[in-house]
Design a protein around this motif. Structure first.
Motif, mmCIF file in Angstrom:
data_model
loop_
_atom_site.group_PDB
_atom_site.id
_atom_site.type_symbol
_atom_site.label_atom_id
_atom_site.label_comp_id
_atom_site.label_asym_id
_atom_site.label_seq_id
_atom_site.Cartn_x
_atom_site.Cartn_y
_atom_site.Cartn_z
ATOM 1 N N SER A 78 0.703 -1.106 -0.055
ATOM 2 C CA SER A 78 0.015 0.025 -0.096
ATOM 3 C C SER A 78 0.968 1.220 -0.001
ATOM 4 O O SER A 78 0.162 2.379 0.168
ATOM 5 C CB SER A 78 -0.829 -0.046 1.381
ATOM 6 N N GLU A 130 -4.189 1.850 -2.449
ATOM 7 C CA GLU A 130 -3.985 0.534 -3.083
ATOM 8 C C GLU A 130 -3.822 -0.677 -2.044
ATOM 9 O O GLU A 130 -3.282 -0.638 -1.081
ATOM 10 C CB GLU A 130 -2.761 0.710 -3.837
ATOM 11 N N ASN A 131 -4.556 -1.713 -2.369
ATOM 12 C CA ASN A 131 -4.500 -2.925 -1.533
ATOM 13 C C ASN A 131 -5.075 -2.762 -0.189
ATOM 14 O O ASN A 131 -4.635 -3.423 0.780
ATOM 15 C CB ASN A 131 -3.199 -3.566 -1.484
ATOM 16 N N ARG A 150 -5.211 5.331 -5.697
ATOM 17 C CA ARG A 150 -5.696 5.360 -7.163
ATOM 18 C C ARG A 150 -6.126 6.698 -7.794
ATOM 19 O O ARG A 150 -6.257 7.544 -6.890
ATOM 20 C CB ARG A 150 -6.874 4.366 -7.306
#
Length: 433
Positions: free
Chosen positions: A288, A303-304, A297
């Protein structure tokens, strides 16, 4: 019931909490909670004025609890200790009790978590920076710098051989904060003679120096503005050194450069770089993170990390238009807060997919104390325009005025701004304590 938890009460996090609370005011099944380690908010771009003593902070310091009551969100104070993404909980620290038992750590639930933890100074491993330099990342640090400045000036003024004494002040970092601090210091020092510093000669007793590793000041702005800023600073008596890399800061503040030159310095401020908070490495897995920042994003989702969003300085979002990360500026955080308030409401109320964030660059402004303001304004009709003088100074002041109106509302905010203008008329020019 959906719990929206915002970690960090800086410009972006606080504006997001206010905007969300307003949008969800008629939806009691959704609750907004803001968490910050401090009990009060001060707009960070004001810190260089507090450090120079040209601005007292009391009128600008705002209680999170009062803002929470006014707008309808909850506030909790504490450091973030742990994030459990599986159970969707965040553990925050308690605090030591002054008159009784300590307040224990607490666990807060969330359905949507927003990271707005800002940034921290980066020293790039240069020896002596942390031990021998002043920082301006917090209000407490700005106060320490102001106190050290006036203590040194008072020591010179009361010395038997005051005319022979000299105070060397160094600011390392030629970005916006460094340029603004150097200019503000010259203004503050010139005012000292009005406050009983009879033996003190600002022209002879004080030397302000600005050091930048890059070939020019304000490297992210247009080169013409950079040259103009340097010319203005030199007219104010500031010694500007560019292409100078600091190798070490010695006890007492003296600076050793890469060409083995050692510059005498009694007060040295480090404003040469910021980075992601170290706590992010403890709170998130490597998937991340992007060079220590939270990788997000276009929708500002981390992310993740399901259900987690990020904005402001702690987030790393690459601007597709220019191919580099968005700059750590208040206008970016404010735009992201406005966007995320709308998108989170859409997700909560209609289960819609969040839309991507698009940054609108409105330019940059640099305030050279009471002397001048320079900058660039961006617009769809006129493109990029260099501005200077009276209009630039009004535009610079409007950045903070806009923040005040968001925090207090149009009516209350306008009254507050009017009272501040009146206060400037009757309060002393320098805050000496």
């Amino acid at each position: 019931m959906a719990e929206i938890l915002i970690l960090g009460g800086g410009a972006g996090g606080l504006e997001l909490a206010i905007r969300l609370a307003k949008k969800l005011r008629r939806r009691p099944e959704h609750r907004v909670t803001l968490v910050d380690r401090k009990m009060t908010h001060v707009w960070k771009p004001l810190f260089h004025e507090v450090a120079a003593g040209t601005r007292g902070h009391s009128g600008d310091e705002i209680s999170y609890l009062s803002l929470a009551e006014m707008h309808g969100f909850r506030f909790r104070t504490g450091d973030v200790l742990h994030i459990n993404q599986k159970d969707k909980t965040v553990e925050i620290s308690g605090r030591e009790g002054t008159f009784g038992e300590s307040i224990p750590n607490r666990t807060l639930n969330y359905d949507h978590l927003v990271m707005a933890l800002g940034s921290e100074p980066r020293t790039f491993g240069i020896p002596g920076i942390e031990e021998n330099c002043f920082f301006l990342d917090t209000l407490h640090q700005a106060h320490r710098y102001r106190d050290a400045l006036f203590e040194h000036c008072l020591r010179i003024d009361t010395a038997p051989d005051a005319a022979q004494k000299q105070l060397h002040i160094s600011v390392i970092g030629g970005g916006a904060t460094g340029v603004e601090l150097a200019a503000e210091l010259t203004q503050a020092i010139r005012h000292l003679t009005r406050y009983g510093f009879d033996a003190f000669d600002p022209e002879k007793n004080v030397k302000v120096r600005l050091i930048e590793a890059a070939p020019r000041l304000l490297p992210v702005l247009d080169e013409k503005l950079s040259k103009k800023a340097q010319t203005r600073l030199e007219e104010l008596g500031v010694e500007v050194r560019t292409s100078c890399k600091v190798q070490k800061v010695l006890p007492g503040g003296s600076i050793q450069l890469d060409d083995d030159i050692c510059l005498q310095s009694d007060i040295t401020a480090w404003v040469a770089g910021i980075g992601a908070p170290d706590s992010l490495n403890k709170l998130f897995e490597e998937e991340s993170l992007n060079t220590g920042f939270l990788a997000v994003r276009e929708t500002l989702q981390v992310e993740n990390a399901e259900g987690i969003w990020a904005l402001g300085d702690c987030a790393r979002l690459v601007d597709a238009g220019v191919g580099r990360p968005l700059p750590p500026k208040a206008q970016v955080a404010s735009q992201q807060a406005e966007h995320l308030a709308t998108e989170l409401c859409r997700v909560l109320l209609s289960s819609a997919k969040p839309r991507p964030f698009r940054h609108q660059d409105r330019g940059s402004l640099v305030n050279l104390g009471g002397h001048s303001t320079i900058g660039q304004m961006m617009g769809n009709l006129m493109g990029s325009q260099t501005i200077d003088g009276w209009f630039a100074r009004r535009a610079y002041k409007m950045l903070y005025r806009r923040h005040q109106l968001i925090l207090h509302g149009n009516v209350r905010g306008s009254l507050l701004i009017a009272s501040e203008l009146l206060r400037e008329r009757v309060h002393p020019r320098l805050k000496l304590h």
